[in-house]
Scaffold this motif. Structure first.
Motif, PDB file in Angstrom:
ATOM      1  N   UNK A  42      65.473  -2.030  16.193  1.00 20.03           N
ATOM      2  CA  UNK A  42      65.445  -1.586  17.578  1.00 20.03           C
ATOM      3  C   UNK A  42      64.136  -0.982  18.028  1.00 20.03           C
ATOM      4  N   UNK A  43      63.127  -1.011  17.163  1.00 18.74           N
ATOM      5  CA  UNK A  43      61.833  -0.424  17.494  1.00 18.74           C
ATOM      6  C   UNK A  43      60.738  -1.479  17.413  1.00 18.74           C
ATOM      7  N   UNK A  44      59.605  -1.180  18.040  1.00 22.48           N
ATOM      8  CA  UNK A  44      58.466  -2.081  17.990  1.00 22.48           C
ATOM      9  C   UNK A  44      57.735  -1.936  16.653  1.00 22.48           C
ATOM     10  N   UNK A  45      57.036  -2.984  16.293  1.00 25.24           N
ATOM     11  CA  UNK A  45      56.225  -2.931  15.078  1.00 25.24           C
ATOM     12  C   UNK A  45      55.071  -1.953  15.303  1.00 25.24           C
ATOM     13  N   UNK A  46      54.798  -1.142  14.293  1.00 22.18           N
ATOM     14  CA  UNK A  46      53.741  -0.141  14.433  1.00 22.18           C
ATOM     15  C   UNK A  46      52.813  -0.168  13.223  1.00 22.18           C
ATOM     16  N   UNK A  47      51.566   0.176  13.479  1.00 21.52           N
ATOM     17  CA  UNK A  47      50.575   0.248  12.405  1.00 21.52           C
ATOM     18  C   UNK A  47      50.828   1.489  11.556  1.00 21.52           C
ATOM     19  N   UNK A  48      50.907   1.289  10.246  1.00 25.11           N
ATOM     20  CA  UNK A  48      51.100   2.396   9.320  1.00 25.11           C
ATOM     21  C   UNK A  48      49.764   2.840   8.723  1.00 25.11           C
ATOM     22  N   UNK A  49      48.998   1.881   8.243  1.00 27.49           N
ATOM     23  CA  UNK A  49      47.716   2.198   7.614  1.00 27.49           C
ATOM     24  C   UNK A  49      46.839   0.960   7.626  1.00 27.49           C
ATOM     25  N   UNK A  50      45.531   1.191   7.718  1.00 30.86           N
ATOM     26  CA  UNK A  50      44.566   0.092   7.721  1.00 30.86           C
ATOM     27  C   UNK A  50      43.405   0.464   6.826  1.00 30.86           C
ATOM     28  N   UNK A  51      42.835  -0.550   6.179  1.00 25.70           N
ATOM     29  CA  UNK A  51      41.652  -0.327   5.349  1.00 25.70           C
ATOM     30  C   UNK A  51      40.647  -1.441   5.609  1.00 25.70           C
ATOM     31  N   UNK A  52      39.409  -1.055   5.827  1.00 22.35           N
ATOM     32  CA  UNK A  52      38.368  -2.047   6.078  1.00 22.35           C
ATOM     33  C   UNK A  52      37.819  -2.568   4.747  1.00 22.35           C
ATOM     34  N   UNK A  53      36.924  -3.528   4.852  1.00 20.51           N
ATOM     35  CA  UNK A  53      36.361  -4.122   3.647  1.00 20.51           C
ATOM     36  C   UNK A  53      35.510  -3.120   2.865  1.00 20.51           C
ATOM     37  N   UNK A  54      34.980  -2.113   3.546  1.00 21.03           N
ATOM     38  CA  UNK A  54      34.152  -1.126   2.848  1.00 21.03           C
ATOM     39  C   UNK A  54      34.922   0.154   2.548  1.00 21.03           C
ATOM     40  N   UNK A  55      36.256   0.131   2.749  1.00 26.32           N
ATOM     41  CA  UNK A  55      37.091   1.228   2.307  1.00 26.32           C
ATOM     42  C   UNK A  55      37.430   2.305   3.305  1.00 26.32           C
ATOM     43  N   UNK A  56      37.013   2.157   4.533  1.00 25.27           N
ATOM     44  CA  UNK A  56      37.392   3.125   5.557  1.00 25.27           C
ATOM     45  C   UNK A  56      38.865   2.950   5.899  1.00 25.27           C
ATOM     46  N   UNK A  57      39.573   4.064   6.043  1.00 24.52           N
ATOM     47  CA  UNK A  57      41.020   4.008   6.267  1.00 24.52           C
ATOM     48  C   UNK A  57      41.422   4.785   7.518  1.00 24.52           C
ATOM     49  N   UNK A  58      42.543   4.390   8.078  1.00 24.59           N
ATOM     50  CA  UNK A  58      43.181   5.196   9.110  1.00 24.59           C
ATOM     51  C   UNK A  58      44.694   5.042   8.981  1.00 24.59           C
ATOM     52  N   UNK A  59      45.416   6.080   9.436  1.00 25.29           N
ATOM     53  CA  UNK A  59      46.858   6.168   9.208  1.00 25.29           C
ATOM     54  C   UNK A  59      47.607   6.584  10.467  1.00 25.29           C
ATOM     55  N   UNK A  60      48.854   6.161  10.534  1.00 22.26           N
ATOM     56  CA  UNK A  60      49.792   6.673  11.510  1.00 22.26           C
ATOM     57  C   UNK A  60      49.961   8.167  11.252  1.00 22.26           C
ATOM     58  N   UNK A  61      49.963   8.968  12.297  1.00 23.59           N
ATOM     59  CA  UNK A  61      50.046  10.420  12.112  1.00 23.59           C
ATOM     60  C   UNK A  61      51.252  10.815  11.264  1.00 23.59           C
ATOM     61  N   UNK A  62      52.383  10.144  11.443  1.00 18.08           N
ATOM     62  CA  UNK A  62      53.621  10.534  10.767  1.00 18.08           C
ATOM     63  C   UNK A  62      53.519  10.397   9.260  1.00 18.08           C
ATOM     64  N   UNK A  63      52.602   9.554   8.763  1.00 15.33           N
ATOM     65  CA  UNK A  63      52.519   9.311   7.324  1.00 15.33           C
ATOM     66  C   UNK A  63      51.302   9.956   6.682  1.00 15.33           C
ATOM     67  N   UNK A  64      50.447  10.568   7.486  1.00 16.42           N
ATOM     68  CA  UNK A  64      49.240  11.191   6.929  1.00 16.42           C
ATOM     69  C   UNK A  64      49.614  12.246   5.887  1.00 16.42           C
ATOM     70  N   UNK A  65      48.914  12.203   4.767  1.00 15.77           N
ATOM     71  CA  UNK A  65      49.184  13.137   3.685  1.00 15.77           C
ATOM     72  C   UNK A  65      50.282  12.688   2.742  1.00 15.77           C
ATOM     73  N   UNK A  66      51.037  11.661   3.123  1.00 17.42           N
ATOM     74  CA  UNK A  66      52.122  11.151   2.268  1.00 17.42           C
ATOM     75  C   UNK A  66      51.840   9.738   1.761  1.00 17.42           C
ATOM     76  N   UNK A  67      51.188   8.929   2.580  1.00 16.52           N
ATOM     77  CA  UNK A  67      50.909   7.538   2.228  1.00 16.52           C
ATOM     78  C   UNK A  67      49.418   7.363   1.947  1.00 16.52           C
ATOM     79  N   UNK A  68      49.104   6.406   1.083  1.00 17.54           N
ATOM     80  CA  UNK A  68      47.715   6.082   0.794  1.00 17.54           C
ATOM     81  C   UNK A  68      47.560   4.572   0.656  1.00 17.54           C
TER      82      UNK A  68
END
Length: 115
Positions: A42-68
């Motif tokens: 019942x929800x839209x697809x959402x970005x959880x985490x992304x990693x670039x080719x050189x290792x830069x990452x970003x995370x959904x706020x809800x998972x920060x500190x828990x997911x890697x």
């Protein structure tokens, strides 16, 4: 063409951990970005985490500190380590590959967090 195959999903109790893997094969660009998305019922697809080719990452706020998110370029594999899982993390998790205009998705793997 790029093929993505996810694995590692399953049923886990709240507070538990899982590690998802996504193996990529085919015409893989070394500078492609990889990501994990999720979609709950019942929800839209959402970005959880992304990693670039050189290792830069970003995370959904809800998972920060828990997911890697991490990647092994030699194995063409991206991982998502999920710790302190919560019932709201329950969803189908999809691997995503993006390079220029080329976007590919895996088939998804179910993660259920429940006691």
């Amino acid at each position: 063409q790029v093929r993505l195959v996810e694995s590692g999903g399953g049923l886990v109790q709240p507070g538990g951990s899982l590690r998802l893997s996504c193996a990529a094969s085919g015409s893989i660009a070394s500078s492609a970005a990889m990501a994990w998305y999720r979609q709950a019922p019942g929800k839209e697809r959402e970005l959880v985490a992304r990693i670039t080719s050189y290792g830069s990452t970003n995370y959904l706020d809800f998972v920060k500190g828990r997911f890697a998110i991490s990647r092994d370029n030699a194995k063409n594999t991206v991982y998502l380590q999920m710790n302190v899982l919560k019932p709201d993390d329950t969803a189908v998790y999809y691997c995503n590959y993006r390079y220029l205009q080329y976007i590919y998705w895996g088939q998804g793997t179910q993660v259920t967090v429940s006691s």
